[in-house]
Design an enzyme around this catalytic site. Structure first.
Site, PDB file in Angstrom:
ATOM      1  N   MET A 193       0.528  -1.139  -0.025  1.00 12.53           N
ATOM      2  CA  MET A 193       0.193   0.168   0.021  1.00 12.53           C
ATOM      3  C   MET A 193       0.842   1.543   0.410  1.00 12.53           C
ATOM      4  O   MET A 193       0.749   2.294  -0.403  1.00 12.53           O
ATOM      5  CB  MET A 193      -0.979   0.000   1.344  1.00 12.53           C
ATOM      6  CG  MET A 193      -2.148  -0.847   1.178  1.00 12.53           C
ATOM      7  SD  MET A 193      -3.671  -1.029   2.239  1.00 12.53           S
ATOM      8  CE  MET A 193      -4.570   0.268   2.007  1.00 12.53           C
ATOM      9  N   ARG A 194       1.913   1.253   0.595  1.00 15.64           N
ATOM     10  CA  ARG A 194       3.152   1.927   0.597  1.00 15.64           C
ATOM     11  C   ARG A 194       3.237   2.619  -0.894  1.00 15.64           C
ATOM     12  O   ARG A 194       3.816   3.733  -1.280  1.00 15.64           O
ATOM     13  CB  ARG A 194       4.039   2.347   2.111  1.00 15.64           C
ATOM     14  CG  ARG A 194       3.607   1.997   3.122  1.00 15.64           C
ATOM     15  CD  ARG A 194       4.555   2.197   3.707  1.00 15.64           C
ATOM     16  NE  ARG A 194       3.268   2.629   5.832  1.00 15.64           N
ATOM     17  CZ  ARG A 194       3.867   2.153   6.679  1.00 15.64           C
ATOM     18  NH1 ARG A 194       5.306   2.231   6.575  1.00 15.64           N
ATOM     19  NH2 ARG A 194       3.408   2.738   7.656  1.00 15.64           N
ATOM     20  N   TYR A 252      -2.117   9.221   5.131  1.00 11.98           N
ATOM     21  CA  TYR A 252      -2.630   7.917   5.051  1.00 11.98           C
ATOM     22  C   TYR A 252      -1.245   7.284   4.931  1.00 11.98           C
ATOM     23  O   TYR A 252      -0.148   7.341   4.296  1.00 11.98           O
ATOM     24  CB  TYR A 252      -3.639   7.963   4.402  1.00 11.98           C
ATOM     25  CG  TYR A 252      -4.085   8.403   3.108  1.00 11.98           C
ATOM     26  CD1 TYR A 252      -3.211   7.837   2.227  1.00 11.98           C
ATOM     27  CD2 TYR A 252      -5.166   8.056   3.087  1.00 11.98           C
ATOM     28  CE1 TYR A 252      -3.051   7.679   0.571  1.00 11.98           C
ATOM     29  CE2 TYR A 252      -5.411   8.290   1.202  1.00 11.98           C
ATOM     30  CZ  TYR A 252      -4.155   7.903   0.054  1.00 11.98           C
ATOM     31  OH  TYR A 252      -4.783   8.369  -0.862  1.00 11.98           O
ATOM     32  N   GLU A 253      -1.497   5.935   4.995  1.00 14.88           N
ATOM     33  CA  GLU A 253      -0.882   4.794   4.985  1.00 14.88           C
ATOM     34  C   GLU A 253       0.468   5.289   6.110  1.00 14.88           C
ATOM     35  O   GLU A 253       1.494   4.807   5.469  1.00 14.88           O
ATOM     36  CB  GLU A 253       0.016   4.259   4.102  1.00 14.88           C
ATOM     37  CG  GLU A 253      -1.541   4.068   2.773  1.00 14.88           C
ATOM     38  CD  GLU A 253      -2.774   3.084   3.763  1.00 14.88           C
ATOM     39  OE1 GLU A 253      -2.194   2.359   4.389  1.00 14.88           O
ATOM     40  OE2 GLU A 253      -3.579   3.098   2.970  1.00 14.88           O
ATOM     41  N   GLY A 254       0.781   5.695   7.005  1.00 13.17           N
ATOM     42  CA  GLY A 254       1.643   5.962   7.528  1.00 13.17           C
ATOM     43  C   GLY A 254       2.379   7.976   6.803  1.00 13.17           C
ATOM     44  O   GLY A 254       2.795   8.027   5.972  1.00 13.17           O
TER      45      GLY A 254
END
Lengths: 565, 565
Positions: free
Chosen positions: A285-286, A424-426
């Site tokens: 996802m990153r 998002y996603e970190g």
């Protein structure tokens, strides 16, 4: 030739110039450059023809709740079906599971074309893609056989449910609980920030969800579940859509708050292993967020250049006005945007090939090197993919001037849509901590050493043709190596490390950018890219030093009082 | 104490530490620091109590056209009346004309409080303020007596109409024509981007408008007119509101397209002198945009800090989560935002005092020096005021994370509202050209020399207490002086100059930032500001060199081909 087709061609040329791709082709005799170019061309056609028409409507109309269910804009369901039928939702999933068995690299090469077309709509595809990977890795055989083929073809959909009101970056504070019920489990709790947490595109949605199964504090008590929104017979599971968040952008992606009230759930993988099991998917996802940034940046560049070729202002007042693209400062703006965008494109391809080679290099030591290098690159691509998308969108607004600030042109939407990508996603802060504390400290600089070795090798090879740039880059790598030693020395002072982490992440991106900018000037790439190389390299070492200086600030400054309050 | 009151106090302390203000007080015995602080305190009270409540509604409800007229959100008319009655619309206009006869500096000190409260609504106040100044300088006695007091008290309103569809940055392409009609004139043409081009807050609106009165090409044939939307008897002049632009932000400011169809008009000043006559007012509007950026940045800093003090995430998983303000990286983010914001605040006060002293220093040579220095600073304050507002708003979103991306918090609106500030009143490109071709080339570096002399003198004075920073800054000024010599040498190569102009503007802002960051550490200022000084100085010389490197790129690179198309 359409901008999408041009982007596909440029990507294919860059892919061919990426060393990892050459190695991958050697390991995958079923693939070649022509096949890759054909897939990219087809992705461009579908992105432009099927997905792009959704984008303005997605933003203007958005999603809404009707009778407790989320309604998506007109055209979504049909487009989703076409993506599924075309095999675009799970290109890199195994063929046995309904995927196409293609490398991650081709997924990452094609994805920016779709993201450019409509990042909001593609959030649904991203969730399906992530769920396919997750289920492939951890689901039992029956669950995998039931769900993966249907997700891959777009028949059903999926979400990833992690965050809660009191558990954002701090995943260990998740409170949602799972309890055994007969042969299975039930889940109770509230999840927020769920992209496409509900919708009307498919009859069934599977929520991949982290919940607490034990009393161990932090992340150790977390397990992974699949929670379908309906049973196979169509009856509803105990899940309520509480609201859709009102956001700055991505209006076409319904960001839902979901309440699970004793909802029936299937355990995925081992109890208490939820977070580690999620990691492989989170990595994907990153990479995917980097592709989002790249896609939007690509579109913004082309919009700006096309506008500048049409809009006439300036020149001799007694003569007709000239296209603003004739003005040196406007050209500079666009070349600068393109340079940032094309460096990102090369970086994503470099990262994706490393992720593939980590899986398919026969020598485990070589594979492990690729894995370490990919883990090192990932926080950089994740963060600067998002930042580049936003930054280039903002620069495009500047080229368009007042027009860019209006809804007549798509760049203001691009700005709004991309602002979330580095959150998002970190968040940036999480990526910076990962980069310093895991990649440098915990991995003892393994990824860094691999980066330096690979970059130095490429620089040495480029020395005969590009002596000046190569020498400057070797110097930059030396600076980065020294800075990294200083950062390594902070190992026993986590607070000082945290304070320096953002600067170190940015300094590392400068170093990586230098390498990729050199590659832009590779003789095998189209000539215009070499000009972009010079644009991106100018001032890069100084930019690096500006970040490095911030890494070196005394840690006590973090405790300085604020201007107010 | 409210954030507004804290901002007022901080401004008062910085004003007291601004050398130009000390000189101004010597020339204006009617003023002192206590009076300034009292005015700032009252501005804070009105901004927070009267203007701030409009902000969210301005954004959500926006403005609309009903029966051919623009309707503003509820509360606008009452707030506008209160600003007028309180004397806030024309603080710096002469008392004979209904103003308060205060220095521009106090206007610029107070304005960010109001902009912070609601930048969209304050666009109306900005137009009235600009029109008061313009009419004061160029209107005949009757027109001035009729309009200025009513504009100053908010009884009537005004607009500034410059742009047209084919005349944006290129003002010389204005096509709107004025023709003699009896004793007066009529005006015919289309004007766009007119802030508050129509509204329902006052019974009468005077449009200050550039139109063509002769056949001279470019700007030489332009004259200035006042075109009231109604006659004194209330009957309508021939002006139609064509539309309100749909924009990224500033929804509470109706950006109108107006059609003038033989509308009755009064000539302001001399025929054919329209553009030069506008210049003094344009200078004031550029200062004003810097105040807009500063106001929004100030609010974004406080929102981020307050959120971070409340939001709990992280820390020992077995204990309650800690406020994120405890994390070093979050502190860094906020300190960095504050440092950028407070440097801008000092820069605006420095510029505004120079603008005042240019008017009231008794020695014409000294006054002329202040004017040259102010002209040099203006493009910097204009551009980086806007950029800082946008940048700090974006950083605030990052601190808030997902929450910052939603409409639950005001920072996403701040981002949208500020994106236009570095576009209108002269884009970044226009400021950069002004800075290079007029301030450096045409003025033979006069403003630059004054900047260097003033900054060097302050650095020398700070040397005993701040040896390290002072030495570093002296070095930075030396680099800037050398870069300026290189830029001067481009004088005969306008295209190379244009290509370098953006980098040179940014390099100059680094130099100016260094000076202001040193002042932040002045012993007379509150201690927390000294910590911000160190944050802003870190890496500044390297940042300068990154911009300088781009100034030095070969001019041929401007003609490099683009990546696509």
């Amino acid at each position: 030739m359409s901008f999408y087709a041009l982007q596909a061609d440029r990507t294919a040329a860059m892919l061919a110039a990426t060393p990892g791709w050459r190695r991958l082709l050697a390991l995958r005799p079923d693939l070649d450059d022509d096949t890759a170019a054909a897939i990219l061309g087809e992705a461009a056609r579908i992105a432009e023809g099927v997905v792009a028409p959704l984008n303005a409507r997605a933003d203007r109309v958005g999603c809404r709740i009707e009778a407790g269910r989320v309604r998506t804009p007109e055209g979504y369901a049909d487009a989703y079906r076409q993506l599924g039928e075309g095999g675009w939702l799970a290109m890199d999933a195994p063929e046995a599971h309904g995927g196409q068995g293609l490398p991650v690299t081709l997924q990452a090469a094609c994805q920016p074309l779709f993201e450019r077309a409509c990042i909001a709509f593609m959030m649904a595809a991203g969730s399906a893609h992530a769920a396919v990977q997750l289920l492939h890795e951890v689901a039992d055989a029956d669950t995998a056989a039931e769900w993966i083929p249907r997700l891959a073809t777009g028949e059903w959909a999926a979400t990833i449910c992690i965050s809660e009101p009191d558990a954002g970056s701090d995943v260990g504070r998740i409170r949602t609980r799972a309890a055994r019920a007969g042969d299975g489990w039930t889940v109770t709790g509230e999840k927020i920030w769920i992209s496409f947490g509900d919708h009307d595109m498919t009859p069934r949605i599977g929520h991949c969800l982290l919940a607490r199964t034990g009393d161990a504090p932090g992340t150790r008590g977390l397990s992974l579940f699949l929670v379908p929104n309906t049973r196979v017979d169509g009856s509803a599971n105990a899940i309520t859509v509480q609201r859709i968040e009102e956001k700055l952008g991505l209006h076409g992606s319904p960001t839902c708050a979901l309440a699970f009230e004793g909802a029936e759930a299937v355990l995925l993988g081992a109890e208490g292993r939820g977070l580690p099991q999620l990691f492989a998917m989170i990595e994907m996802m990153r990479l995917s967020t980097a592709c989002q940034g790249l896609g939007v940046a690509s579109g913004a560049c082309d919009t700006a250049r096309a506008y500048a070729a049409e809009r006439r202002q300036g020149g001799d007042p007694a003569a007709p006005a000239v296209p603003i693209l004739a003005h040196a400062d406007v050209r500079r703006q666009i070349l600068d945007m393109e340079a940032r965008t094309e460096v990102l494109r090369l970086a994503i391809l470099e990262l994706a090939t490393a992720m593939d080679l980590a899986r398919c290099e026969p020598d485990p030591a070589v594979a492990a090197d690729h894995a370490a290098f990919a883990a090192w690159m990932l926080p950089l691509a994740k963060n600067f993919g998002g930042e580049t998308g936003f930054d280039v969108a903002s620069r495009a607004i500047q080229v368009l001037g007042g027009a860019g600030y209006t809804r007549e042109w798509p760049v203001e939407q691009a700005l709004r849509d991309t602002r979330i990508v580095s959150i998002y996603e970190g968040t940036t802060g999480m990526q910076a901590l990962d980069f310093l504390t895991r990649r440098l400290w915990r991995d003892e600089g393994r990824g860094l050493a691999l980066f330096l070795a690979r970059a130095h090798a490429e620089i040495a090879a480029a020395q005969p043709q590009q002596a000046e740039a190569a020498t400057a880059l070797a110097d930059l790598l030396g600076r980065f190596e020294r800075l990294s030693s200083e950062m390594m020395a902070l190992r026993n002072d986590p607070r000082a490390g945290e304070l320096a982490s953002d600067g170190y992440l940015r300094a590392a991106w400068c170093a990586l950018t230098g390498w990729m900018a050199l590659r832009l000037a590779a003789p095998s790439l189209p000539t215009p890219l070499a000009g972009l190389s010079a644009w991106r390299l100018a001032g890069l070492a100084a930019e690096f030093e500006a970040h490095a200086a911030r890494c070196r600030l005394p840690a006590a400054l973090a405790d300085a009082p604020f201007a107010a309050g």
